[in-house]
Design an enzyme around this catalytic site. Structure first.
Site, mmCIF file in Angstrom:
data_model
loop_
_atom_site.group_PDB
_atom_site.id
_atom_site.type_symbol
_atom_site.label_atom_id
_atom_site.label_comp_id
_atom_site.label_asym_id
_atom_site.label_seq_id
_atom_site.Cartn_x
_atom_site.Cartn_y
_atom_site.Cartn_z
ATOM 1 C CG HIS A 1 -13.344 4.576 -3.289
ATOM 2 N ND1 HIS A 1 -14.150 4.417 -2.184
ATOM 3 C CD2 HIS A 1 -13.996 5.435 -4.121
ATOM 4 C CE1 HIS A 1 -15.232 5.158 -2.332
ATOM 5 N NE2 HIS A 1 -15.166 5.790 -3.491
ATOM 6 C CG MET B 1 0.818 -2.439 2.183
ATOM 7 S SD MET B 1 1.773 -1.363 1.096
ATOM 8 C CE MET B 1 2.589 -0.306 2.285
ATOM 9 C CD GLU C 1 5.900 -6.633 4.632
ATOM 10 O OE1 GLU C 1 5.220 -6.959 3.626
ATOM 11 O OE2 GLU C 1 5.669 -5.617 5.307
ATOM 12 C CE LYS D 1 -0.124 -7.521 5.574
ATOM 13 N NZ LYS D 1 -0.629 -6.144 5.358
#
Ligand code: ADP
Length: 210
Positions: free
Chosen positions: A191, A19, A94, A23
């Site tokens: 992370h 995310m 998506e 895109k």
């Protein structure tokens, strides 16, 4: 269909990454260029993704393109087959929310001479390959794997961090979460956290997330 009847134009382009990697922006850029070239373009997105607007593809930076929401692969097939003027370009955003049956439909579109541009997450919030994406990546003529900026260290983010109430999400949670108070962040591999690993963060990094 005999090989000789296939159009040379048909191809699959996949735009993937976590995310916030751009895109949707890249999908909208390619759609706009096709429209400038006066090509027939069909833009579709899963109806489940109504975060911004039901009939628009919207990027996190606010760019938009008109899109037809479809419930799933059969509805996408119906939208394509009912076009009065055949589409030269089909852009799908998506795509991780479609079922495994999307792959065969895309192959059919490509074999019919369509340039298909599919954008979607390659990994889910756990960092595992997401739905139909790996299959599409294997079949694509072109792949653009984008990255975002890790919100913890400023490095290259390739993962999507799910937070529930500000805490790293449980890996046993549902892959698709609708209507919950979840939040997502772009993170690098180091992370990216699931709830089991919370103790692994140093004090400074934990403070950076607070
Ligand atoms: P995606 O479709 O991959 O989620 P979008 O195209 O919707 O990405 O949004 C990309 C935009 O998100 C960037 O151009 C930038 O303005 C914004 N953005 C917000 N947070 C980040 C981040 N951590 N890294 C990169 N871009 C970010």
């Amino acid at each position: 269909m005999p090989p000789g009847s296939r159009s040379a134009e048909g191809r699959l382009e996949v735009i993937t990454g976590p995310m916030f990697s751009g895109k949707s922006e890249e999908l909208i850029r390619r759609v706009n260029r096709a429209l400038i070239a006066r090509q027939e373009v069909l833009v579709c997105k899963p109806a489940a993704d109504d975060r911004y607007h039901p009939s628009q593809v919207t990027s996190h930076s606010g760019r938009t393109a008109k899109a037809i929401p479809v419930a799933g692969t059969p509805e996408l097939a119906a939208a394509w087959r009912s076009l009065e003027v055949p589409a030269q370009v089909i852009a799908l955003d998506e795509v991780q929310f479609f079922g495994a049956d999307l792959s065969a439909l895309i192959s059919e579109m490509v074999e019919a001479g369509v340039r298909v541009i599919a954008a979607g997450l390659d990994l889910d919030f756990r960092g595992e390959p997401f739905g139909v994406l790996p299959d599409l990546l294997a079949r694509a003529e072109q792949i653009d794997k984008l990255s975002a900026i890790c919100v913890v260290c400023g490095g290259t983010a390739t993962r999507t961090q799910r937070l529930l109430g500000g805490e790293p999400a449980d890996p046993n949670g549902p892959v698709v979460l609708v209507g919950a108070s979840e939040r997502y962040e772009a993170r690098c591999r180091q992370h990216h956290q699931l709830v089991r690993e919370r103790g692994a963060l140093g004090g400074q990094e934990a403070a950076a997330q607070a």
